[in-house]
Design a protein around this motif. Structure first.
Motif, PDB file in Angstrom:
ATOM      1  N   ASP A   9       0.809  -1.048  -0.141  1.00  0.00           N
ATOM      2  CA  ASP A   9      -0.055  -0.064  -0.062  1.00  0.00           C
ATOM      3  C   ASP A   9       0.930   1.440   0.096  1.00  0.00           C
ATOM      4  OD1 ASP A   9      -1.643   2.399   0.806  1.00  0.00           O
ATOM      5  OD2 ASP A   9      -2.953   0.740   1.863  1.00  0.00           O
ATOM      6  N   VAL A  10       1.023   1.953  -1.007  1.00  0.00           N
ATOM      7  CA  VAL A  10       1.864   3.247  -1.294  1.00  0.00           C
ATOM      8  C   VAL A  10       1.654   4.066  -0.305  1.00  0.00           C
ATOM      9  CG1 VAL A  10       2.913   4.667  -2.848  1.00  0.00           C
ATOM     10  CG2 VAL A  10       2.304   2.415  -3.703  1.00  0.00           C
ATOM     11  N   GLU A  11       0.465   4.261  -0.247  1.00  0.00           N
ATOM     12  CA  GLU A  11      -0.011   5.483   0.736  1.00  0.00           C
ATOM     13  C   GLU A  11       0.436   5.238   2.341  1.00  0.00           C
ATOM     14  OE1 GLU A  11      -4.131   7.552   2.580  1.00  0.00           O
ATOM     15  OE2 GLU A  11      -4.133   6.904   0.384  1.00  0.00           O
ATOM     16  N   GLN A  12       0.164   4.031   2.623  1.00  0.00           N
ATOM     17  CA  GLN A  12       0.661   3.721   3.669  1.00  0.00           C
ATOM     18  C   GLN A  12       2.265   3.688   4.191  1.00  0.00           C
ATOM     19  OE1 GLN A  12      -0.593  -0.320   5.130  1.00  0.00           O
ATOM     20  NE2 GLN A  12      -0.198  -0.144   7.116  1.00  0.00           N
ATOM     21  N   LEU A  13       3.075   3.427   3.146  1.00  0.00           N
ATOM     22  CA  LEU A  13       4.396   3.262   3.114  1.00  0.00           C
ATOM     23  C   LEU A  13       4.744   4.865   3.221  1.00  0.00           C
ATOM     24  CD1 LEU A  13       7.108   1.843   2.681  1.00  0.00           C
ATOM     25  CD2 LEU A  13       6.741   2.170   0.209  1.00  0.00           C
ATOM     26  N   GLN A  14       4.006   5.580   2.436  1.00  0.00           N
ATOM     27  CA  GLN A  14       4.634   7.263   2.643  1.00  0.00           C
ATOM     28  C   GLN A  14       4.124   7.555   3.817  1.00  0.00           C
ATOM     29  OE1 GLN A  14       2.261   8.268  -0.956  1.00  0.00           O
ATOM     30  NE2 GLN A  14       4.089   8.109  -2.273  1.00  0.00           N
ATOM     31  N   VAL A  88      12.265  -4.741  -3.135  1.00  0.00           N
ATOM     32  CA  VAL A  88      10.773  -4.265  -3.006  1.00  0.00           C
ATOM     33  C   VAL A  88      10.398  -2.786  -2.639  1.00  0.00           C
ATOM     34  CG1 VAL A  88       8.417  -4.806  -2.555  1.00  0.00           C
ATOM     35  CG2 VAL A  88       9.847  -6.636  -3.086  1.00  0.00           C
ATOM     36  N   LEU A  89      10.916  -2.416  -1.439  1.00  0.00           N
ATOM     37  CA  LEU A  89      10.583  -0.930  -1.055  1.00  0.00           C
ATOM     38  C   LEU A  89      11.122  -0.101  -1.686  1.00  0.00           C
ATOM     39  CD1 LEU A  89       9.999   0.726   1.544  1.00  0.00           C
ATOM     40  CD2 LEU A  89      12.357   0.232   2.329  1.00  0.00           C
ATOM     41  N   ASN A  90      12.530  -0.139  -2.093  1.00  0.00           N
ATOM     42  CA  ASN A  90      13.264   0.835  -3.026  1.00  0.00           C
ATOM     43  C   ASN A  90      12.653   0.725  -4.493  1.00  0.00           C
ATOM     44  OD1 ASN A  90      15.232   1.616  -0.780  1.00  0.00           O
ATOM     45  ND2 ASN A  90      16.039  -0.338  -1.372  1.00  0.00           N
ATOM     46  N   ALA A  91      12.269  -0.190  -5.023  1.00  0.00           N
ATOM     47  CA  ALA A  91      11.574  -0.128  -6.274  1.00  0.00           C
ATOM     48  C   ALA A  91      10.353   0.490  -6.183  1.00  0.00           C
ATOM     49  CB  ALA A  91      11.429  -1.685  -6.840  1.00  0.00           C
ATOM     50  N   THR A  92       9.488   0.191  -5.037  1.00  0.00           N
ATOM     51  CA  THR A  92       8.211   0.623  -4.857  1.00  0.00           C
ATOM     52  C   THR A  92       8.482   2.235  -4.588  1.00  0.00           C
ATOM     53  OG1 THR A  92       7.335  -1.382  -4.068  1.00  0.00           O
ATOM     54  CG2 THR A  92       6.138   0.566  -3.468  1.00  0.00           C
ATOM     55  N   LYS A  93       9.244   2.677  -3.960  1.00  0.00           N
ATOM     56  CA  LYS A  93       9.540   3.978  -3.748  1.00  0.00           C
ATOM     57  C   LYS A  93       9.792   4.898  -5.132  1.00  0.00           C
ATOM     58  CE  LYS A  93      12.685   4.495  -0.507  1.00  0.00           C
ATOM     59  NZ  LYS A  93      13.703   4.545   0.411  1.00  0.00           N
ATOM     60  N   ARG A  94      10.257   3.957  -5.892  1.00  0.00           N
ATOM     61  CA  ARG A  94      10.639   4.727  -7.151  1.00  0.00           C
ATOM     62  C   ARG A  94       9.330   4.451  -8.310  1.00  0.00           C
ATOM     63  NH1 ARG A  94      15.606   3.264  -5.225  1.00  0.00           N
ATOM     64  NH2 ARG A  94      17.385   4.388  -5.669  1.00  0.00           N
ATOM     65  N   ARG A 145      20.399  -1.597 -11.022  1.00  0.00           N
ATOM     66  CA  ARG A 145      21.453  -1.378 -10.163  1.00  0.00           C
ATOM     67  C   ARG A 145      21.437  -0.312  -9.106  1.00  0.00           C
ATOM     68  NH1 ARG A 145      25.171  -4.522 -11.534  1.00  0.00           N
ATOM     69  NH2 ARG A 145      24.625  -4.760 -13.808  1.00  0.00           N
ATOM     70  N   ALA A 146      21.080   0.746  -9.227  1.00  0.00           N
ATOM     71  CA  ALA A 146      20.922   1.872  -8.358  1.00  0.00           C
ATOM     72  C   ALA A 146      20.129   1.106  -7.198  1.00  0.00           C
ATOM     73  CB  ALA A 146      20.288   2.955  -8.990  1.00  0.00           C
ATOM     74  N   ILE A 147      18.935   0.669  -7.550  1.00  0.00           N
ATOM     75  CA  ILE A 147      17.980   0.113  -6.508  1.00  0.00           C
ATOM     76  C   ILE A 147      18.889  -0.798  -5.471  1.00  0.00           C
ATOM     77  CG2 ILE A 147      15.923  -1.295  -6.186  1.00  0.00           C
ATOM     78  CD1 ILE A 147      14.773   0.261  -8.483  1.00  0.00           C
ATOM     79  N   THR A 154      21.657  -0.661   2.689  1.00  0.00           N
ATOM     80  CA  THR A 154      20.773  -0.127   3.918  1.00  0.00           C
ATOM     81  C   THR A 154      20.102  -1.483   4.353  1.00  0.00           C
ATOM     82  OG1 THR A 154      18.882   0.115   2.276  1.00  0.00           O
ATOM     83  CG2 THR A 154      20.069   1.905   2.841  1.00  0.00           C
ATOM     84  N   SER A 155      20.786  -2.618   3.892  1.00  0.00           N
ATOM     85  CA  SER A 155      20.125  -3.747   4.510  1.00  0.00           C
ATOM     86  C   SER A 155      20.406  -3.975   6.124  1.00  0.00           C
ATOM     87  CB  SER A 155      20.572  -4.993   3.830  1.00  0.00           C
ATOM     88  OG  SER A 155      20.309  -6.250   4.284  1.00  0.00           O
ATOM     89  N   PRO A 156      19.487  -4.140   7.020  1.00  0.00           N
ATOM     90  CA  PRO A 156      20.008  -4.296   8.387  1.00  0.00           C
ATOM     91  C   PRO A 156      20.725  -5.658   8.555  1.00  0.00           C
ATOM     92  CG  PRO A 156      17.897  -3.363   8.220  1.00  0.00           C
ATOM     93  CD  PRO A 156      17.991  -3.657   6.842  1.00  0.00           C
TER      94      PRO A 156
END
Length: 177
Positions: A9-14, A88-94, A145-147, A154-156
């Protein structure tokens, strides 16, 4: 539920992102994680994490019953899962839709004999972990590649494995219930 991209859910992520940016204290609870492992006999144990549990066991060639992955295999799985979530997070943010994502991992222990108490050379942890991401997405190679680079950086779990971590082992005597 608002716009869904890659199952998120993009809105929830934002909203989550905005909340922790305006109130960093709100993220404090997201920094602490707990687990408990109870021995089940032999080399088998059950790990309890939040409302989940999973079994850990050794393969038969290490005198286990081979009923589940062992701890070092779970480390590979944890790293792969963390990188999957991050990608998935970084692709979705983009705004990039993913069709498929697979992370393949292979690790080599430095010297298993140290774990078995049969050698003083080397150490019983991973010497190297090779990670390969296979991605099918609507994006060019440079963007993917950037993603991937951001995901790895940033991987914990990746950072936990790549950096020294303070371990504070304690032993407490417990009585059988």
């Amino acid at each position: 539920m608002g716009l869904v991209l890659n199952g998120l859910d993009v809105e929830q992520l934002q909203q989550l992102s905005a909340q922790v940016q305006t109130d960093p204290e709100a993220a404090r609870s997201l920094n602490r994680w707990t687990a408990r492992v109870r021995w089940l006999g032999g080399f088998k144990g059950r790990a309890y994490i939040r409302n989940h549990s999973f079994v850990v066991d050794e393969p038969a060639d290490l005198v286990g019953q081979d009923e589940a992955p062992n701890a070092v295999e779970y480390v590979l799985g944890a790293l792969g899962a963390c990188l999957t979530v991050g990608f998935v997070l970084n692709a979705t943010k983009r705004g990039i839709p993913l069709r498929n994502l697979e992370i393949a991992l292979e690790g080599e222990i430095d010297n298993i004999l140290t774990f078995l108490g049969l050698s003083q050379e080397g150490h019983p942890g991973y010497r190297e972990i090779i990670v390969k991401a296979y991605v099918d997405a609507d994006a060019d190679e440079e963007t993917l590649r950037a993603i991937w680079e951001e995901t790895v950086a940033t991987s914990p779990v990746g950072n936990t494995l790549a950096r020294p971590v303070t371990l504070r082992p304690e032993l407490r005597r417990a009585t059988a219930a």
